[in-house]
Design a protein around this motif. Structure first.
Motif, short mmCIF file in Angstrom:
data_model
loop_
_atom_site.label_atom_id
_atom_site.label_comp_id
_atom_site.label_asym_id
_atom_site.label_seq_id
_atom_site.Cartn_x
_atom_site.Cartn_y
_atom_site.Cartn_z
N LEU A 1 1.25 -2.06 -6.51
CA LEU A 1 0.79 -0.87 -6.75
C LEU A 1 2.04 0.21 -7.05
N LEU A 2 3.08 0.01 -6.30
CA LEU A 2 4.13 0.79 -6.35
C LEU A 2 3.81 2.01 -5.46
N GLN A 3 3.04 1.93 -4.53
CA GLN A 3 2.75 3.02 -3.63
C GLN A 3 3.26 2.70 -2.14
N SER A 4 3.61 3.73 -1.24
CA SER A 4 4.19 3.54 -0.16
C SER A 4 3.44 4.30 1.05
N GLN A 5 3.00 5.54 0.57
CA GLN A 5 2.18 6.22 1.59
C GLN A 5 0.85 7.16 0.89
N MET A 6 0.24 7.61 1.82
CA MET A 6 -1.12 8.18 1.32
C MET A 6 -1.23 9.83 2.08
N ALA A 7 -1.41 10.59 1.27
CA ALA A 7 -1.86 11.98 1.85
C ALA A 7 -2.98 12.16 2.25
N VAL A 8 -3.21 12.58 3.80
CA VAL A 8 -4.47 12.50 4.21
C VAL A 8 -4.99 13.91 4.52
N SER A 9 -5.99 14.28 3.92
CA SER A 9 -6.69 15.62 3.93
C SER A 9 -7.72 15.83 5.10
N PRO A 10 -7.49 16.60 6.18
CA PRO A 10 -8.72 16.78 7.28
C PRO A 10 -9.87 17.63 6.44
N VAL A 11 -10.84 17.70 7.13
CA VAL A 11 -12.11 18.18 6.57
C VAL A 11 -11.89 19.92 6.25
N THR A 12 -10.88 20.43 7.09
CA THR A 12 -10.98 21.87 6.86
C THR A 12 -9.90 22.22 5.70
N ALA B 1 -8.55 12.60 -3.58
CA ALA B 1 -9.07 11.07 -4.32
C ALA B 1 -9.61 10.40 -2.85
N LYS B 2 -10.85 9.96 -2.85
CA LYS B 2 -11.21 9.31 -1.77
C LYS B 2 -12.35 8.09 -2.33
N TYR B 3 -12.21 7.07 -1.70
CA TYR B 3 -12.91 5.94 -2.19
C TYR B 3 -13.88 5.13 -1.06
N GLY B 4 -13.18 5.27 0.18
CA GLY B 4 -14.12 4.84 1.22
C GLY B 4 -13.29 3.58 1.91
N ILE B 5 -13.78 3.46 3.37
CA ILE B 5 -13.03 2.54 4.11
C ILE B 5 -12.95 0.99 3.63
N ALA B 6 -11.76 0.40 3.46
CA ALA B 6 -11.74 -1.01 2.75
C ALA B 6 -12.20 -1.32 1.57
N SER B 7 -12.30 -0.17 0.66
CA SER B 7 -12.69 -0.24 -0.71
C SER B 7 -11.37 -0.55 -1.60
N ALA B 8 -11.74 -1.11 -2.86
CA ALA B 8 -10.90 -1.65 -3.48
C ALA B 8 -9.58 -0.64 -4.00
N PRO C 1 -6.07 2.04 -1.06
CA PRO C 1 -4.60 2.06 -1.06
C PRO C 1 -4.27 3.50 -2.01
N THR C 2 -4.97 3.61 -3.01
CA THR C 2 -4.53 4.46 -4.01
C THR C 2 -5.05 6.08 -3.79
N GLN C 3 -5.64 6.32 -2.64
CA GLN C 3 -6.27 7.51 -2.43
C GLN C 3 -5.03 8.47 -2.23
N VAL D 1 9.04 10.01 -20.25
CA VAL D 1 7.79 10.10 -20.24
C VAL D 1 7.00 10.29 -19.11
N CYS D 2 6.30 11.30 -18.65
CA CYS D 2 5.35 11.59 -17.71
C CYS D 2 3.94 11.39 -17.96
N LEU D 3 3.30 10.24 -17.06
CA LEU D 3 1.90 9.84 -17.37
C LEU D 3 1.06 9.93 -16.27
N HIS D 4 -0.35 10.20 -16.81
CA HIS D 4 -1.32 10.04 -15.56
C HIS D 4 -1.05 8.80 -14.49
N ILE D 5 -0.75 9.22 -13.35
CA ILE D 5 -0.56 8.19 -12.16
C ILE D 5 -1.75 8.01 -11.23
N PRO D 6 -2.67 7.05 -11.64
CA PRO D 6 -3.58 6.73 -10.62
C PRO D 6 -2.99 5.98 -9.56
N PHE D 7 -1.94 4.94 -9.85
CA PHE D 7 -1.02 4.53 -8.96
C PHE D 7 -0.01 4.15 -10.00
#
Length: 386
Positions: free
Chosen positions: A37-48, A141-148, A151-153, A230-236
């Motif tokens: 995916l070329l992804q290393s980390q995921m920003a995580v947002s609290p409910v607030t 971006a939120k997809y659910g625990i253990a969803s496909a 890792p792209t959230q 070139v800058c593209l939309h990056i879903p991952f």
């Protein structure tokens, strides 16, 4: 008249999850995320934290008091809306104490919405040259625990101030769009998470890119070799790389050059994850702040894609002195985020606000961020600016 991006800012939540830890918890080879995916980390947002607080923080970082007095339009592009009626831009307008005589709206079309906002902003400035428009792309971006898609959230917001005679980038009048009525990614009103036809969506992303670029070349006479990056939309990040490769099947020199710039343009995306409407502009920010090769006068090509699907190709030209309006310590700030264990990530990211029968929040966590959701009373969201 030259119209474009005068200022650009970014905000992300203060929590981060290392995808190597997520891979271990899900019994997956970490290279599937890091290389696949070329992804290393995921920003995580609290409910607030939501699109309002993230958007307000991104804008606050770049706006002067003079800007706040002169902005007469606020546009938020999002697919993480917090109200079916009231625009997030209205909340943000109030939090930032902007000029009261302003128009505030929210635009939705999957990950494409902020690009539509940018085009609308340009049209407004063309008619009112002394105006300033605040365009915000804010999403979680939120997809659910253990969803496909787990890792792209990601989570974050980009804010752009659009003006005449901009200090960073002139946006060219060469936009080409395409619309297809397809179901590659969608979110029914009664579903907590979006539904995704992953393989079909990646195929559509690439096919929309190549067919729209063919039309772009016919209308403008420009070729891929004419662009510095070139800058593209990056879903991952890997999806963006595949997009560049699809455009440069025969020109190896251009492919190598644009691939090098692409690596500079995904430095932040790899550390934040997918932020939907803002991911293409986060890629632009990453390119501007991390490339030692691009320079004033260079043209940059953009490919915005929103599932469902609407896409747009357009270009911008860097203005002399643009580097003076960027940050030099953003990577260091991203390194200062609070790391989470997988267990803590699951608790924080997927926490839901509990309300009583009268629509009042129950035990909403405290948050000392610059902007935060502090309460819900009678179903009304209440925000605080520190």
């Amino acid at each position: 008249m030259n119209i474009g991006i005068d200022k650009i800012g970014f905000s992300a939540p203060n929590y981060v999850l290392d995808l190597a830890d997520l891979a271990q918890a899900r019994n997956i080879d970490p290279n599937k995320f890091k290389l696949g995916l070329l992804q290393s980390q995921m920003a995580v947002s609290p409910v607030t934290q939501d699109i309002v607080t993230l958007g307000a923080q991104a804008a606050q970082a770049i706006l002067s008091e003079e800007d706040k007095a002169e902005i007469d339009m606020v546009i938020v592009g999002t697919e993480s809306s917090i109200d079916q009626s009231k625009a997030a831009s209205v909340f943000i307008h109030g939090l930032l104490d902007l000029n009261p005589f302003a128009r505030s709206i929210e635009i939705k079309e999957a990950c494409y919405g902020a690009t539509a906002g940018l085009v609308l902003a340009m049209s407004h400035i063309a008619q009112h040259p002394n105006s300033k428009v605040l365009v915000i792309a804010s999403d979680i971006a939120k997809y659910g625990i253990a969803s496909a898609g787990e890792p792209t959230q990601g989570a974050g917001a980009i804010a752009m101030l659009v003006t005449a005679d901009p200090a960073i980038m002139i946006l060219q009048d060469d936009n080409v769009c395409q619309t297809r009525d397809i179901m590659d990614f969608w979110r029914p009103n009664d579903d907590k998470y979006p539904r995704v036809d992953g393989k079909f969506s990646t195929e559509q992303y690439t096919d929309c890119l190549t067919t729209t670029f063919d039309q772009y070349k016919k209308r403008t006479g420009k070729e891929l070799a004419d662009f510095a990056a070139v800058c593209l939309h990056i879903p991952f990040s890997k999806q963006g790389l595949k997009g560049i490769q699809a455009l440069t099947t025969e020109d190896e020199e251009t492919l190598n050059r644009l691939s090098e710039r692409f690596q500079e343009a995904i430095v932040y995306n790899k550390l934040v994850g997918n932020i939907y409407t803002g991911s293409i502009f986060l890629s632009l920010l990453s390119l501007l702040e991390n490339s030692q090769t691009i320079e004033a006068g260079d043209d940059i090509l953009f490919y915005s894609y929103g599932s469902g699907a609407v896409c747009e190709i357009f270009s911008g030209r860097l203005v002399p002195g643009y580097k003076e309006h960027l940050q030099t310590d953003r990577l260091e700030k991203l390194k200062q985020r609070t790391p989470l264990s997988v267990q803590d990530y699951e608790k924080i990211f997927f926490e839901e606000i509990q309300t009583d029968e009268k629509g009042n929040a129950i035990d909403l966590p405290k948050d000392d961020a610059a902007f935060a959701l502090i309460d819900i009373q009678d179903f009304k969201r209440i925000y605080r600016k520190n």
